[in-house]
Design a protein around this motif. Structure first.
Motif, PDB file in Angstrom:
ATOM      1  N   ILE A 182       0.840  -1.205   0.000  1.00  0.00           N
ATOM      2  CA  ILE A 182       0.000   0.000   0.000  1.00  0.00           C
ATOM      3  C   ILE A 182       0.874   1.253   0.000  1.00  0.00           C
ATOM      4  CG2 ILE A 182      -1.686   1.333   1.323  1.00  0.00           C
ATOM      5  CD1 ILE A 182      -2.843  -1.277   2.341  1.00  0.00           C
ATOM      6  N   ALA A 183       0.604   2.125  -0.961  1.00  0.00           N
ATOM      7  CA  ALA A 183       1.358   3.384  -1.066  1.00  0.00           C
ATOM      8  C   ALA A 183       0.528   4.568  -0.619  1.00  0.00           C
ATOM      9  CB  ALA A 183       1.840   3.588  -2.496  1.00  0.00           C
ATOM     10  N   SER A 184      -0.805   4.468  -0.733  1.00  0.00           N
ATOM     11  CA  SER A 184      -1.675   5.572  -0.302  1.00  0.00           C
ATOM     12  C   SER A 184      -3.013   5.022   0.162  1.00  0.00           C
ATOM     13  CB  SER A 184      -1.891   6.576  -1.439  1.00  0.00           C
ATOM     14  OG  SER A 184      -2.604   5.978  -2.515  1.00  0.00           O
ATOM     15  N   VAL A 246     -13.090   3.704   2.427  1.00  0.00           N
ATOM     16  CA  VAL A 246     -11.634   3.585   2.495  1.00  0.00           C
ATOM     17  C   VAL A 246     -11.144   2.951   1.195  1.00  0.00           C
ATOM     18  CG1 VAL A 246      -9.672   2.589   3.734  1.00  0.00           C
ATOM     19  CG2 VAL A 246     -11.728   3.254   4.998  1.00  0.00           C
ATOM     20  N   LEU A 247     -10.141   3.570   0.588  1.00  0.00           N
ATOM     21  CA  LEU A 247      -9.559   3.054  -0.645  1.00  0.00           C
ATOM     22  C   LEU A 247      -8.043   3.010  -0.481  1.00  0.00           C
ATOM     23  CD1 LEU A 247      -9.688   2.233  -3.669  1.00  0.00           C
ATOM     24  CD2 LEU A 247      -9.610   4.692  -4.206  1.00  0.00           C
ATOM     25  N   ALA A 248      -7.461   1.819  -0.654  1.00  0.00           N
ATOM     26  CA  ALA A 248      -6.006   1.655  -0.560  1.00  0.00           C
ATOM     27  C   ALA A 248      -5.457   1.341  -1.943  1.00  0.00           C
ATOM     28  CB  ALA A 248      -5.667   0.534   0.415  1.00  0.00           C
ATOM     29  N   LEU A 249      -4.398   2.067  -2.345  1.00  0.00           N
ATOM     30  CA  LEU A 249      -3.798   1.917  -3.675  1.00  0.00           C
ATOM     31  C   LEU A 249      -2.319   1.589  -3.547  1.00  0.00           C
ATOM     32  CD1 LEU A 249      -5.331   5.146  -5.294  1.00  0.00           C
ATOM     33  CD2 LEU A 249      -6.266   2.818  -5.404  1.00  0.00           C
ATOM     34  N   ASP A 250      -1.793   0.932  -4.592  1.00  0.00           N
ATOM     35  CA  ASP A 250      -0.351   0.697  -4.600  1.00  0.00           C
ATOM     36  C   ASP A 250       0.357   1.872  -5.268  1.00  0.00           C
ATOM     37  OD1 ASP A 250      -0.610   0.425  -7.354  1.00  0.00           O
ATOM     38  OD2 ASP A 250      -0.290  -1.739  -7.366  1.00  0.00           O
TER      39      ASP A 250
END
Length: 297
Positions: A182-184, A246-250
């Protein structure tokens, strides 16, 4: 020793011997297996866990159906908890049939093995066993075959591993994300979206300020293994605009995990892109995964 004393000892020994045989016969030969025990042991021995494709567990108030497709199990059509299934299959392998505990049908209700009080275990191969109450020793329970009067004491975890509610059988994992990738993280709450971004040595928030380490750690811990405390009714629907998201992105902007949360009276309903179900989580868990915006955001 006088003759009178010797005679008294012999009388006492004879009385004890008679009493032992009376008790032993009354218990159906307590130490040795009877024909009924052999039949029950044979029924368990005939269950091939590797070939099992369906098991029905019918309790006094609930019916559970376990079905296997490939290596995956479902329970009443829902994804099954792999740990619960593994425990059940292991218990089937390890069950040991002990002596007959009762041979009179009048005892069936007392021992929980009557047809209206037992858990009925039936496999797709046709084996059926009635599981009753827990026994008088740890990890024991009463069991019998449907057409048998004899009730045997079985050793092992089978009763506890079988007599479970649908909630206990269902998979309660909402999501399990690879948090190292996870980056953000985008958290939408109270009409505001806060973006947490992974830096070289710390997490940043908003326009570049350093994020609270505990807040970020809580979010990541929940995303790594968020588990449900309950399930919403089957006809429940999430609102078009949930209270939190909630949204997790690479690092490439590809989605790793996403959640939507809707507040209820005492908890939150949660849906995730990785699951077709609507779950329930306690409020404190919703606050950890979707925290309020920082005061200075």
């Amino acid at each position: 020793m006088s003759e009178k004393t010797l005679r008294a000892c012999l009388y006492f020994l004879g009385a004890v011997t008679v009493l032992y045989f009376v008790i032993t016969l009354g218990r159906g030969g307590a130490g040795g297996a009877s024909a009924g025990d052999s039949d029950l042991a044979g029924a368990f021995a005939g269950i091939d866990r590797e070939a099992l494709a369906r098991v029905d567990l019918i309790g006094p108030r609930e019916t559970i159906r376990l079905e296997r497709t490939g290596d995956a199990w479902t329970v009443n059509g829902f994804e099954a908890d792999s740990g619960a299934v593994a425990r059940f299959l292991r218990a089937l392998d390890e069950v040991e049939v002990g002596p007959v505990a009762a041979a009179n049908p009048a005892n069936h209700e007392r021992l929980g093995v009557s047809t209206d009080s037992a858990w009925t275990l039936t496999t797709d191969a046709g084996t059926t066993v009635l599981l009753g109450k827990t026994g008088n020793r740890f990890r024991t329970a009463y069991a019998r075959l449907p057409d048998a009067d004899q009730v045997s004491l079985i050793e092992g975890d089978l009763r506890a591993a079988s007599a479970r509610s649908l909630f206990d059988w269902r998979d309660k994992v909402i999501l399990s994300a690879d948090t190292a990738a996870i980056a953000s993280i985008h958290v939408a709450r109270e009409g505001e979206t806060v973006i947490y971004e992974r830096g070289d040595s710390t997490w940043m928030v908003g326009g570049g300020g350093e994020a609270d380490a505990t807040t970020v750690r809580n979010i990541l811990q929940e995303l790594a293994g968020l588990r449900a405390s309950g399930f919403a009714p089957q006809d429940a629907e999430m609102p078009e605009e949930p209270d939190r998201a909630v949204l997790a992105l690479d690092a490439d902007g590809i989605e790793i995990a996403s959640l939507w949360l809707a507040e209820q009276e005492s908890n939150f309903r949660v849906s995730a892109s990785a699951s077709p179900y609507i779950f329930e989580v306690p409020t404190f868990r919703a606050d950890r995964v979707a925290p309020a915006p920082p005061d200075d955001s």
